[in-house]
Design a protein around this motif. Structure first.
Motif, PDB file in Angstrom:
ATOM      1  N   GLU A 162       0.839  -1.200   0.000  1.00 45.57           N
ATOM      2  CA  GLU A 162       0.000   0.000   0.000  1.00 45.57           C
ATOM      3  C   GLU A 162       0.871   1.246   0.000  1.00 45.57           C
ATOM      4  OE1 GLU A 162      -3.566   0.278   2.378  1.00 45.57           O
ATOM      5  OE2 GLU A 162      -3.312  -1.804   3.068  1.00 45.57           O
ATOM      6  N   LYS A 163       0.389   2.251  -0.695  1.00 47.95           N
ATOM      7  CA  LYS A 163       1.116   3.513  -0.729  1.00 47.95           C
ATOM      8  C   LYS A 163       0.831   4.322   0.531  1.00 47.95           C
ATOM      9  CE  LYS A 163       1.166   3.716  -5.782  1.00 47.95           C
ATOM     10  NZ  LYS A 163       0.810   4.501  -6.979  1.00 47.95           N
ATOM     11  N   ALA A 164       1.690   5.265   0.793  1.00 46.50           N
ATOM     12  CA  ALA A 164       1.583   6.031   2.038  1.00 46.50           C
ATOM     13  C   ALA A 164       0.463   7.051   2.025  1.00 46.50           C
ATOM     14  CB  ALA A 164       2.916   6.743   2.323  1.00 46.50           C
ATOM     15  N   GLU A 165      -0.091   7.328   0.854  1.00 50.78           N
ATOM     16  CA  GLU A 165      -1.141   8.343   0.786  1.00 50.78           C
ATOM     17  C   GLU A 165      -2.360   7.910   1.600  1.00 50.78           C
ATOM     18  OE1 GLU A 165       0.196   6.983  -1.864  1.00 50.78           O
ATOM     19  OE2 GLU A 165       1.355   8.544  -2.865  1.00 50.78           O
ATOM     20  N   ALA A 166      -3.073   8.929   2.082  1.00 50.62           N
ATOM     21  CA  ALA A 166      -4.282   8.641   2.869  1.00 50.62           C
ATOM     22  C   ALA A 166      -5.329   7.929   2.020  1.00 50.62           C
ATOM     23  CB  ALA A 166      -4.853   9.932   3.451  1.00 50.62           C
ATOM     24  N   HIS A 196     -10.954  -1.877  -5.502  1.00 54.10           N
ATOM     25  CA  HIS A 196     -10.827  -1.245  -4.178  1.00 54.10           C
ATOM     26  C   HIS A 196     -10.201  -2.240  -3.214  1.00 54.10           C
ATOM     27  CE1 HIS A 196     -14.156  -3.656  -2.548  1.00 54.10           C
ATOM     28  NE2 HIS A 196     -14.700  -3.496  -3.755  1.00 54.10           N
ATOM     29  N   ARG A 197      -9.638  -1.706  -2.154  1.00 56.94           N
ATOM     30  CA  ARG A 197      -9.106  -2.554  -1.083  1.00 56.94           C
ATOM     31  C   ARG A 197     -10.204  -2.810  -0.037  1.00 56.94           C
ATOM     32  NH1 ARG A 197      -3.437  -3.220  -0.855  1.00 56.94           N
ATOM     33  NH2 ARG A 197      -2.282  -1.801  -2.239  1.00 56.94           N
ATOM     34  N   THR A 198     -10.112  -3.921   0.638  1.00 58.61           N
ATOM     35  CA  THR A 198     -11.076  -4.266   1.693  1.00 58.61           C
ATOM     36  C   THR A 198     -10.330  -4.596   2.978  1.00 58.61           C
ATOM     37  OG1 THR A 198     -11.096  -6.584   0.987  1.00 58.61           O
ATOM     38  CG2 THR A 198     -12.793  -5.145   0.072  1.00 58.61           C
ATOM     39  N   GLY A 199     -11.008  -4.323   4.100  1.00 59.16           N
ATOM     40  CA  GLY A 199     -10.410  -4.584   5.397  1.00 59.16           C
ATOM     41  C   GLY A 199      -9.830  -3.335   6.028  1.00 59.16           C
ATOM     42  N   GLN A 200      -9.347  -3.483   7.243  1.00 61.03           N
ATOM     43  CA  GLN A 200      -8.744  -2.371   7.965  1.00 61.03           C
ATOM     44  C   GLN A 200      -7.227  -2.378   7.805  1.00 61.03           C
ATOM     45  OE1 GLN A 200     -10.054  -2.680  12.022  1.00 61.03           O
ATOM     46  NE2 GLN A 200     -12.158  -2.073  11.549  1.00 61.03           N
ATOM     47  N   LYS A 201      -6.648  -1.196   7.816  1.00 57.88           N
ATOM     48  CA  LYS A 201      -5.206  -1.083   7.679  1.00 57.88           C
ATOM     49  C   LYS A 201      -4.498  -1.698   8.880  1.00 57.88           C
ATOM     50  CE  LYS A 201      -4.705   2.936   4.653  1.00 57.88           C
ATOM     51  NZ  LYS A 201      -4.083   4.267   4.486  1.00 57.88           N
ATOM     52  N   GLY A 202      -3.399  -2.364   8.581  1.00 56.30           N
ATOM     53  CA  GLY A 202      -2.625  -2.993   9.638  1.00 56.30           C
ATOM     54  C   GLY A 202      -1.206  -3.219   9.188  1.00 56.30           C
ATOM     55  N   LYS A 204      -0.074  -5.866   7.602  1.00 53.55           N
ATOM     56  CA  LYS A 204      -0.051  -6.475   6.277  1.00 53.55           C
ATOM     57  C   LYS A 204      -0.881  -5.650   5.298  1.00 53.55           C
ATOM     58  CE  LYS A 204       0.507 -11.218   7.950  1.00 53.55           C
ATOM     59  NZ  LYS A 204      -0.064 -12.592   7.932  1.00 53.55           N
ATOM     60  N   PRO A 205      -0.486  -5.659   4.022  1.00 54.85           N
ATOM     61  CA  PRO A 205      -1.274  -4.920   3.024  1.00 54.85           C
ATOM     62  C   PRO A 205      -2.670  -5.535   2.876  1.00 54.85           C
ATOM     63  CG  PRO A 205       0.909  -5.456   2.163  1.00 54.85           C
ATOM     64  CD  PRO A 205       0.750  -6.233   3.434  1.00 54.85           C
ATOM     65  N   ARG A 206      -3.659  -4.685   2.692  1.00 57.14           N
ATOM     66  CA  ARG A 206      -5.017  -5.160   2.466  1.00 57.14           C
ATOM     67  C   ARG A 206      -5.153  -5.721   1.048  1.00 57.14           C
ATOM     68  NH1 ARG A 206      -8.459   0.015   3.635  1.00 57.14           N
ATOM     69  NH2 ARG A 206      -6.683   0.915   2.486  1.00 57.14           N
ATOM     70  N   ILE A 207      -6.083  -6.638   0.881  1.00 58.44           N
ATOM     71  CA  ILE A 207      -6.278  -7.242  -0.436  1.00 58.44           C
ATOM     72  C   ILE A 207      -6.996  -6.247  -1.353  1.00 58.44           C
ATOM     73  CG2 ILE A 207      -6.373  -9.578   0.485  1.00 58.44           C
ATOM     74  CD1 ILE A 207      -9.388  -9.489   0.270  1.00 58.44           C
ATOM     75  N   ILE A 208      -6.809  -6.448  -2.661  1.00 57.35           N
ATOM     76  CA  ILE A 208      -7.444  -5.587  -3.663  1.00 57.35           C
ATOM     77  C   ILE A 208      -8.454  -6.424  -4.447  1.00 57.35           C
ATOM     78  CG2 ILE A 208      -7.109  -4.156  -5.706  1.00 57.35           C
ATOM     79  CD1 ILE A 208      -4.328  -3.514  -4.773  1.00 57.35           C
ATOM     80  N   HIS A 209      -9.719  -5.990  -4.436  1.00 56.79           N
ATOM     81  CA  HIS A 209     -10.756  -6.618  -5.254  1.00 56.79           C
ATOM     82  C   HIS A 209     -10.833  -5.878  -6.589  1.00 56.79           C
ATOM     83  CE1 HIS A 209     -12.803  -9.367  -2.393  1.00 56.79           C
ATOM     84  NE2 HIS A 209     -12.243  -8.555  -1.495  1.00 56.79           N
ATOM     85  N   VAL A 210     -10.790  -6.644  -7.673  1.00 54.16           N
ATOM     86  CA  VAL A 210     -10.847  -6.059  -9.007  1.00 54.16           C
ATOM     87  C   VAL A 210     -11.988  -6.726  -9.781  1.00 54.16           C
ATOM     88  CG1 VAL A 210      -9.609  -5.560 -11.138  1.00 54.16           C
ATOM     89  CG2 VAL A 210      -8.368  -5.675  -8.963  1.00 54.16           C
ATOM     90  N   ALA A 211     -12.913  -5.913 -10.318  1.00 54.86           N
ATOM     91  CA  ALA A 211     -14.011  -6.412 -11.150  1.00 54.86           C
ATOM     92  C   ALA A 211     -13.712  -6.093 -12.609  1.00 54.86           C
ATOM     93  CB  ALA A 211     -15.337  -5.783 -10.720  1.00 54.86           C
ATOM     94  N   PHE A 212     -13.690  -7.125 -13.459  1.00 55.34           N
ATOM     95  CA  PHE A 212     -13.367  -6.953 -14.871  1.00 55.34           C
ATOM     96  C   PHE A 212     -14.645  -6.848 -15.701  1.00 55.34           C
ATOM     97  CE2 PHE A 212      -9.586  -8.693 -13.009  1.00 55.34           C
ATOM     98  CZ  PHE A 212      -8.558  -8.046 -13.675  1.00 55.34           C
TER      99      PHE A 212
END
Length: 290
Positions: A162-166, A196-202, A204-212
């Motif tokens: 994840e990038k550091a941006e908010a 979009h990413r799902t879950g709370q920041k911690g 480990k990086p959050r997973i990214i859901h991608v819809a094609f």
């Protein structure tokens, strides 16, 4: 006749009738029948006792008064008159006990009928509950299947830094992975509907859901990513891609992951068939590992 012309007093000690010991009955599907048997047994004992006491009374009357049965004879001893009074009282009580037993038997029969009715109602309710449970399970599986069908065009990317941006622009991140890193020929904006990413920041990086845009495009991206991810890492990080399933399917597959790892260590190249059937191939033949 006793000494000095006196009559011998009869033995006033009442004969004790020892009731037979009740045997413990085995468990019966109709307990009220056992209660009725006990009531009838007590009623019979009371009737036998009353008959026995009446016979003894008649015996004493005949002995002291003769067959006439008159109670005004001077030969009648005082103790016998008192015994006769007590005997009549006992007989009256036995009659009352018999009446109460009759009432109790009637109540037990009435309760037995109500109990049978309740049993019938319970059996009917149990049958309805089983049917509703079966229907609920079928509906749950149908809803779960519909949910997974709606997820068929999705992919999940794991361990993407994840990038550091908010507020991270996930479309840029996914475009960098698909186009720049993997080298997919079509631009990300043309094949990705949303991400979009799902879950709370911690930690480990959050997973990214991608819809094609379609299932065919999703499969091309998935296979291309799997081939690329095996060869190298993304910006020094080992990432992975996977299909998007419902919580139920994910839990079913997690329960078989230990077996999956064992098969993988044995070199059998296991895989899952939807929803959670574990399989591997031997000489082209599909083998079940469930």
């Amino acid at each position: 006749m006793g000494p000095k012309g006196q009559q011998r007093k009869p033995d006033r000690t009442p004969t004790k009738q020892v009731p037979p010991k009740k045997q413990k009955l085995a468990s019966s599907p109709e307990p009220n029948c056992v209660i009725m048997d006990d009531i009838n047994e007590v009623k019979g004992q009371a009737n036998n006792m009353a008959a026995s006491m009446a016979t003894k009374k008649l015996h004493f009357v005949n002995e002291y008064d003769g067959p006439s049965g008159e109670n005004d004879s001077p030969n009648m001893p005082k103790w016998f008159r008192q015994f006769e009074i007590r005997l009549d009282q006992r007989l009256n009580k036995l009659d009352q006990v018999a009446e109460k037993i009759e009432n109790l038997a009637s109540m037990v029969e009435e309760h037995d009928q109500k109990f049978a009715s309740v049993q019938y109602d319970m059996a009917s309710l149990n049958e309805r509950f089983k049917n509703l449970k079966t229907e609920n399970e079928e509906l749950y599986l149908k809803l779960d299947d519909l949910e997974n069908r709606g997820r068929r065009i999705n992919l999940i990317f794991h361990n993407v830094p994840e990038k550091a941006e908010a507020r991270e622009n996930c479309m840029e991140t996914v475009s960098d992975i698909i186009n720049n890193y993997v080298g997919f020929e079509q631009p990300c904006e043309a094949v990705v509907e949303r991400c979009h990413r799902t879950g709370q920041k911690g930690d480990k990086p959050r997973i990214i859901h991608v819809a094609f845009s379609s299932y065919a495009v999703r499969e091309k991206v998935r296979k291309t990513c799997i081939s690329k991810f095996k060869q190298s890492s993304y910006n020094g990080t080992k990432i992975a891609v996977g299909e998007d399933f419902s919580r139920r399917v994910v839990q079913l597959r997690k329960a078989k992951m230990a077996r999956f790892k064992v098969l993988k260590e044995e070199g059998k190249r296991p895989f899952f068939l939807y929803p959670a059937s574990l399989r591997y191939r031997v000489n082209g033949k599909l083998i079940s590992a469930d």
